[in-house]
Design a protein around this motif. Structure first.
Motif, mmCIF file in Angstrom:
data_model
loop_
_atom_site.group_PDB
_atom_site.id
_atom_site.type_symbol
_atom_site.label_atom_id
_atom_site.label_comp_id
_atom_site.label_asym_id
_atom_site.label_seq_id
_atom_site.Cartn_x
_atom_site.Cartn_y
_atom_site.Cartn_z
ATOM 1 N N HIS A 11 0.810 -1.174 0.237
ATOM 2 C CA HIS A 11 -0.003 0.175 -0.029
ATOM 3 C C HIS A 11 0.827 1.192 -0.029
ATOM 4 O O HIS A 11 0.319 2.415 -0.333
ATOM 5 N N LYS A 31 -4.328 -1.340 -6.158
ATOM 6 C CA LYS A 31 -3.971 -1.620 -4.619
ATOM 7 C C LYS A 31 -5.512 -2.270 -3.985
ATOM 8 O O LYS A 31 -5.258 -3.026 -3.204
ATOM 9 N N ARG A 32 -6.361 -1.756 -4.383
ATOM 10 C CA ARG A 32 -7.479 -2.013 -4.008
ATOM 11 C C ARG A 32 -8.280 -3.595 -4.372
ATOM 12 O O ARG A 32 -8.478 -4.459 -3.522
ATOM 13 N N LEU A 52 -5.939 -6.061 -2.002
ATOM 14 C CA LEU A 52 -6.607 -6.083 -0.846
ATOM 15 C C LEU A 52 -7.944 -7.233 -0.727
ATOM 16 O O LEU A 52 -8.085 -7.724 0.007
ATOM 17 N N GLU A 58 -3.977 2.830 -7.355
ATOM 18 C CA GLU A 58 -4.846 2.921 -6.352
ATOM 19 C C GLU A 58 -5.894 1.894 -6.769
ATOM 20 O O GLU A 58 -6.436 0.925 -5.818
#
Length: 596
Positions: A254, A264-265, A268, A261
């Motif tokens: 992160h 990264k999401r 996760l 972004e």
């Protein structure tokens, strides 16, 4: 002192099987193949040789089945060669030991396997104690170590990063220039004269071109699934080191600034799935566990995201694997997944393969089979395994630079070597008469043809095969006298046979070489530029202009594009002058009278 049990192999001279007696060698008896198990040490090598050349000698001329060649850090006249089994290793020793190659007599013997680096490091740490280990890490946090590993320039201002890369490229090109000077006595005066003009180089080096984006620019990342050393939880991220250095811990991503972004999401979201599952991450230490890696592809054009989930099946049944697929489909059909932009999901089974075996192929689970991205106004479909420049905005700069420096005209034929999904060739298409693309991967050629149709481009043809094999027949299809080659090979560069074909095809007048690893491509540069010989019959290509493009901010990597032009021989110069005279419009009788 390490202990071994040595057992003489029957009917095999000078070979023996090494049976390790310590924990550091227990990995050899586990399931799976290790290149360390059937290894030989090859000494007495000549001063000048290439790994590709050595592989050709071993595998083609001597009929050996080499799976891997390892060059040690401290050795240039010796190396390790690995095999699949003891029979192949014994055959290699018999063939290589005493063999004369390039005036040198080779020595081949069984090599002891390397100790397990992970076990060795853990033993060292146990001996050092926790305090010494912390000192060894220089007091850096896990986040800092991750940044140092993945984006080593993270704490250097961007303008300073560009200066470092410009200097590095100049040093590489000066090495290339010096290598050509050494082997080309007849061109030394020319090279030295040009160096006075171009600040130490015999050709022009333009200033490095900036990446339009420096944050979140990567459109493709491959993440490892492992255990975070701090949280001790299954984590999807990057390793802090390699197994060779005794590091298998995975850190979360992160804090990294080169990842978008959306990516990264998506990471996760998959990490949440892994932690809820009853299956552990794959462990390279003992080959246990299941989850291997996650590849994320992110379109800068419309924000769509593609995921490729990879796992080791171990002993899972077909029904159990189908259940995992159903769970993945359900998980990535959620509102959170839609909010991440996930539009395509693939599933891949990964097992350790032997040399020569094809790897597994991703299986489409849900959503679109492709995502779309754009370069220079053209739309390209991207499949799971397709090559696509990882910095889309930077690719605009790189490809436009290649077009500009190629001096392409509406009468030109462009041969795009290692064309991938056709991105470079299709960007050239509107500037030239015809584009002919070559690519090894059949799926990429299918994508290239689909991309041509998708963009309404009709003057492009694409062919499947190794460049060194099909280049002659493709070049034979090229009409006209203005033939331009565009080369964008893998990191290791072009095969020597492909370089030979380019040199020997006199119709190729200009060549633009794009490299993501300029230091690895220097040999190609030299072979393109060296004087004519029995093998390289055509006139050499001379470097004219080079431009670095920063496609990878915050890292050491940089792309380089070089324009080479074919050197004109005296015969060709006379032919051109005669052709000019013959094509000049004759003066009229009236004009001649007036002049008198």
């Amino acid at each position: 002192m390490l202990e071994y049990t040595e057992i003489k192999t029957e009917n095999t001279e000078n070979t023996h099987e090494v049976k390790p007696a310590t924990e550091e060698y227990a990995y050899l008896e586990r399931g799976g193949f290790s290149s360390e198990k059937f290894k030989i040490e090859l000494r007495g090598l000549p001063k000048f040789y290439g790994i590709v050349e050595l592989k050709k000698l071993m595998n083609q001329k001597l009929g050996l089945n080499t799976s891997k060649i390892k060059r040690p850090k401290n050795g240039s006249h010796w190396l390790y060669a690995c095999f699949q089994n003891d029979e192949d290793r014994s055959k290699a020793i018999k063939a290589l030991n005493g063999f004369s190659w390039k005036g040198k007599t080779l020595i081949a013997e069984v090599a002891k396997p390397a100790p397990d680096p992970l076990v060795r490091k853990r033993k060292q740490e146990d001996g050092e104690g926790v305090q010494n280990k912390k000192k060894k890490d220089d007091g850096k946090s896990q986040e800092e170590r991750l940044k140092d590993t993945t984006t080593p320039f993270w704490n250097i201002p961007y303008e300073d990063q560009l200066k470092i890369k410009q200097n590095e490229i100049k040093n590489i090109l000066m090495k290339f220039d010096n290598d050509v000077w050494k082997i080309s006595k007849e061109r030394r005066n020319y090279i030295e004269t040009k160096r006075k003009v171009h600040a130490g180089l015999s050709f022009e080096l333009l200033p490095i071109k900036k990446s339009p984006l420096t944050e979140g620019y990567r459109n493709k990342c491959e993440f490892t699934v492992g255990i975070d050393d701090e949280s001790k939880l299954p984590t999807v991220g990057f390793r802090l080191g390699s197994y060779v250095t005794g590091t298998v811990g995975v850190a979360p991503i992160h804090i990294l600034n080169h990842i978008s972004e959306s990516t990264k999401r998506a990471v996760l979201l998959f990490e949440e799935f892994v932690r809820k599952s009853e299956l552990a991450p794959f462990s390279p230490a003992d080959y246990s566990g299941y989850w291997r890696y996650l590849t994320v592809r992110h379109s800068s054009f419309n924000g769509d995201v593609m995921l490729i989930v990879a796992m080791h099946p171990q002993n899972l049944t077909e029904d159990e694997l189908n259940g995992i697929k159903d769970s993945l489909i359900q998980h990535f059909s959620s509102a959170d997944a839609l909010a991440c932009g996930i539009k395509s999901v693939y599933f891949e089974l990964v097992t350790k393969k032997r040399a020569g075996e094809d790897g597994s192929k991703p299986i489409h689970l849900m959503g679109s089979t492709h995502i779309i991205d754009t370069i220079l106004g053209h739309q390209f479909r991207i499949s799971p395994e397709a090559f696509f420049q990882v910095n889309t905005a930077g690719a605009d700069i790189l490809y436009q630079s290649a077009i500009d420096m190629s001096i392409v005209t509406p009468q030109s034929t462009v041969v795009d070597i290692c064309c991938g999904t056709g991105t470079i060739g299709l960007c050239f298409a509107k500037h030239c008469k015809k584009v002919l693309g070559l690519e090894l991967v059949p799926e990429a050629v299918k994508d290239a043809k689909a991309n041509a149709e998708f963009n309404g481009i009709e003057n492009c043809e694409f062919f499947t095969g190794k460049a060194e094999d099909i280049l002659p027949s493709v070049l034979a299809r090229a009409g006209g006298d203005d033939l331009i080659a565009i080369v964008d090979p893998p990191r290791a560069g072009l095969h020597m046979r492909a370089v030979t074909q380019l040199r020997n095809t006199k119709k190729v007048k200009r060549l633009v070489y794009i490299s993501c690893s300029p230091s690895s491509a220097v040999k190609n540069f030299v072979d393109l530029s060296r004087a004519s010989s029995k093998t390289l019959r055509g006139a050499p290509f001379l470097p004219v202009r080079a431009v670095p493009v920063d496609m990878f901010p915050h890292t050491r990597h940089v792309e380089l594009a070089i324009l080479f032009e074919r050197e004109q021989t005296e015969d060709e110069t006379e032919e051109n002058q005669q052709a000019k005279i013959e094509t000049e419009e004759p003066q009229s009788e009236e004009t001649l009278i007036n002049e008198d």
